[in-house]
Design an enzyme around this catalytic site. Structure first.
Site, PDB file in Angstrom:
ATOM      1  N   GLY A  38       0.833  -1.199   0.000  1.00 48.65           N
ATOM      2  CA  GLY A  38       0.000   0.000   0.000  1.00 48.65           C
ATOM      3  C   GLY A  38       0.862   1.241   0.000  1.00 48.65           C
ATOM      4  O   GLY A  38       2.065   1.196   0.277  1.00 48.65           O
ATOM      5  N   VAL A  69       2.398   5.082   0.870  1.00 43.85           N
ATOM      6  CA  VAL A  69       3.035   5.640   2.067  1.00 43.85           C
ATOM      7  C   VAL A  69       1.961   6.145   3.033  1.00 43.85           C
ATOM      8  O   VAL A  69       1.006   6.805   2.627  1.00 43.85           O
ATOM      9  CB  VAL A  69       3.980   6.794   1.675  1.00 43.85           C
ATOM     10  CG1 VAL A  69       4.539   7.475   2.918  1.00 43.85           C
ATOM     11  CG2 VAL A  69       5.105   6.277   0.786  1.00 43.85           C
ATOM     12  N   VAL A 129      -0.223   4.431   4.856  1.00 46.74           N
ATOM     13  CA  VAL A 129      -1.495   3.704   4.916  1.00 46.74           C
ATOM     14  C   VAL A 129      -1.572   2.728   6.098  1.00 46.74           C
ATOM     15  O   VAL A 129      -2.632   2.177   6.380  1.00 46.74           O
ATOM     16  CB  VAL A 129      -1.740   2.975   3.575  1.00 46.74           C
ATOM     17  CG1 VAL A 129      -0.969   1.667   3.509  1.00 46.74           C
ATOM     18  CG2 VAL A 129      -3.215   2.774   3.289  1.00 46.74           C
ATOM     19  N   TYR A 187      14.250  12.569  -1.460  1.00 47.83           N
ATOM     20  CA  TYR A 187      13.133  13.495  -1.283  1.00 47.83           C
ATOM     21  C   TYR A 187      13.525  14.936  -1.609  1.00 47.83           C
ATOM     22  O   TYR A 187      12.670  15.757  -1.950  1.00 47.83           O
ATOM     23  CB  TYR A 187      12.576  13.406   0.141  1.00 47.83           C
ATOM     24  CG  TYR A 187      11.559  12.300   0.313  1.00 47.83           C
ATOM     25  CD1 TYR A 187      10.303  12.399  -0.270  1.00 47.83           C
ATOM     26  CD2 TYR A 187      11.852  11.151   1.046  1.00 47.83           C
ATOM     27  CE1 TYR A 187       9.363  11.386  -0.128  1.00 47.83           C
ATOM     28  CE2 TYR A 187      10.922  10.128   1.193  1.00 47.83           C
ATOM     29  CZ  TYR A 187       9.678  10.259   0.603  1.00 47.83           C
ATOM     30  OH  TYR A 187       8.751   9.247   0.740  1.00 47.83           O
ATOM     31  N   ASP A 219       6.611  -6.137   5.514  1.00 47.66           N
ATOM     32  CA  ASP A 219       6.182  -4.749   5.316  1.00 47.66           C
ATOM     33  C   ASP A 219       6.658  -4.260   3.948  1.00 47.66           C
ATOM     34  O   ASP A 219       7.839  -4.031   3.748  1.00 47.66           O
ATOM     35  CB  ASP A 219       6.776  -3.892   6.439  1.00 47.66           C
ATOM     36  CG  ASP A 219       6.485  -2.409   6.281  1.00 47.66           C
ATOM     37  OD1 ASP A 219       5.769  -2.029   5.338  1.00 47.66           O
ATOM     38  OD2 ASP A 219       6.975  -1.626   7.112  1.00 47.66           O
ATOM     39  N   ILE A 232       0.036  10.734   7.303  1.00 42.98           N
ATOM     40  CA  ILE A 232       1.394  11.195   6.993  1.00 42.98           C
ATOM     41  C   ILE A 232       1.739  12.410   7.846  1.00 42.98           C
ATOM     42  O   ILE A 232       2.845  12.520   8.398  1.00 42.98           O
ATOM     43  CB  ILE A 232       1.522  11.521   5.495  1.00 42.98           C
ATOM     44  CG1 ILE A 232       1.455  10.223   4.664  1.00 42.98           C
ATOM     45  CG2 ILE A 232       2.828  12.261   5.206  1.00 42.98           C
ATOM     46  CD1 ILE A 232       1.415  10.450   3.169  1.00 42.98           C
ATOM     47  N   ARG A 290       2.300  11.402  11.467  1.00 38.65           N
ATOM     48  CA  ARG A 290       3.560  10.685  11.653  1.00 38.65           C
ATOM     49  C   ARG A 290       4.724  11.658  11.780  1.00 38.65           C
ATOM     50  O   ARG A 290       5.677  11.406  12.519  1.00 38.65           O
ATOM     51  CB  ARG A 290       3.772   9.712  10.498  1.00 38.65           C
ATOM     52  CG  ARG A 290       4.996   8.857  10.634  1.00 38.65           C
ATOM     53  CD  ARG A 290       4.892   7.603   9.811  1.00 38.65           C
ATOM     54  NE  ARG A 290       4.913   7.840   8.358  1.00 38.65           N
ATOM     55  CZ  ARG A 290       4.811   6.865   7.466  1.00 38.65           C
ATOM     56  NH1 ARG A 290       4.656   5.617   7.868  1.00 38.65           N
ATOM     57  NH2 ARG A 290       4.855   7.128   6.175  1.00 38.65           N
ATOM     58  N   GLU A 313       8.781  13.594   4.416  1.00 41.35           N
ATOM     59  CA  GLU A 313       7.460  13.366   3.833  1.00 41.35           C
ATOM     60  C   GLU A 313       6.622  14.635   3.860  1.00 41.35           C
ATOM     61  O   GLU A 313       5.881  14.924   2.909  1.00 41.35           O
ATOM     62  CB  GLU A 313       6.744  12.239   4.578  1.00 41.35           C
ATOM     63  CG  GLU A 313       7.397  10.877   4.399  1.00 41.35           C
ATOM     64  CD  GLU A 313       6.755   9.786   5.230  1.00 41.35           C
ATOM     65  OE1 GLU A 313       7.150   8.618   5.056  1.00 41.35           O
ATOM     66  OE2 GLU A 313       5.874  10.091   6.061  1.00 41.35           O
TER      67      GLU A 313
END
Length: 217
Positions: free
Chosen positions: A16, A18, A20, A52, A87, A148, A151, A156
């Site tokens: 899935g 990022v 999720v 990133y 994972d 997101i 977290r 991100e």
């Protein structure tokens, strides 16, 4: 705790986009089944933060790193005789991330061809141990973006919304054509692993059903 009918040598992969909830489900499911975990090591990735900040420069390096690490994990799982919850799948790297950067021009055509050739040689062979079931976590984009944000990973949070929107769409398209192993789709809005103990029991029942049905084929 009721008995489940999932073979002890099963390989279960959680996939899935990022944010999720793959890691949470992986750990909870492994604990419930008495399986080992194979977790994505974000903090020890030497390319992720650089990626990133500069997709074009680091996309190829990052994908090669992921491919090598996931292949080593698959080897470990196979040699241990299964009994793992994993994972993120190795299939997402080529089906989602590498392809997205190739399409957007942030990975060159030459690099993409090199990457896909390596992936096919390593993974798309009869010798590669495919999972017994791939659990695909899906959910509304806004819920995923909220996760997101909660977290709080800086790399991100600095990423544009359009990137997450495109990734969400690509995941939905990817899973619709995925056929390397049986798939169980779960909506993140339909369970709460942190506050509802029965959530994991329902998921275990669904996994057992998918594996059992596939064994009859």
């Amino acid at each position: 705790m009721k008995e489940h009918h999932i073979p002890k040598n099963s390989i279960i992969t959680v996939a899935g986009t990022v944010g999720v909830g793959k890691s949470t489900l992986t750990k909870t499911l492994a604990k419930r089944l008495g399986f080992k975990t194979s977790l994505e090591e974000v903090d020890h990735n030497p390319y992720l933060e650089k990626f990133y900040h500069d997709f074009e420069r680091w996309s190829f390096h990052l994908q090669i790193y992921f491919l090598a690490e996931r292949f080593k994990e698959q080897k470990t799982i196979f040699e241990a005789g299964g009994g793992f919850v994993q994972d993120r799948s190795i299939y997402e790297d080529t089906g989602i991330f590498a392809k997205m950067h190739a399409d957007k021009g942030t990975m060159s055509k030459v690099d993409y061809k090199t990457y896909t050739s390596l992936f096919e040689a390593m993974v798309m062979t009869p010798y590669f141990p495919h999972p017994d079931v791939l659990i695909y976590l899906e959910g509304d984009l806004e819920n995923i973006l909220n996760r997101i944000e909660q977290r709080g990973r800086e790399m991100e949070l600095q990423t544009s919304r359009s990137y997450w929107e495109e990734m969400h769409t690509r995941y939905e398209n990817w899973i619709s054509g995925f056929n390397a192993c049986p798939v169980l789709k779960l909506r993140i809005e339909d369970y709460d692993l942190l506050n509802d103990e029965n959530s994991i029991e329902n998921i275990v029942d669904q996994i057992a059903s998918v594996i059992h049905d596939n064994q009859k084929k």
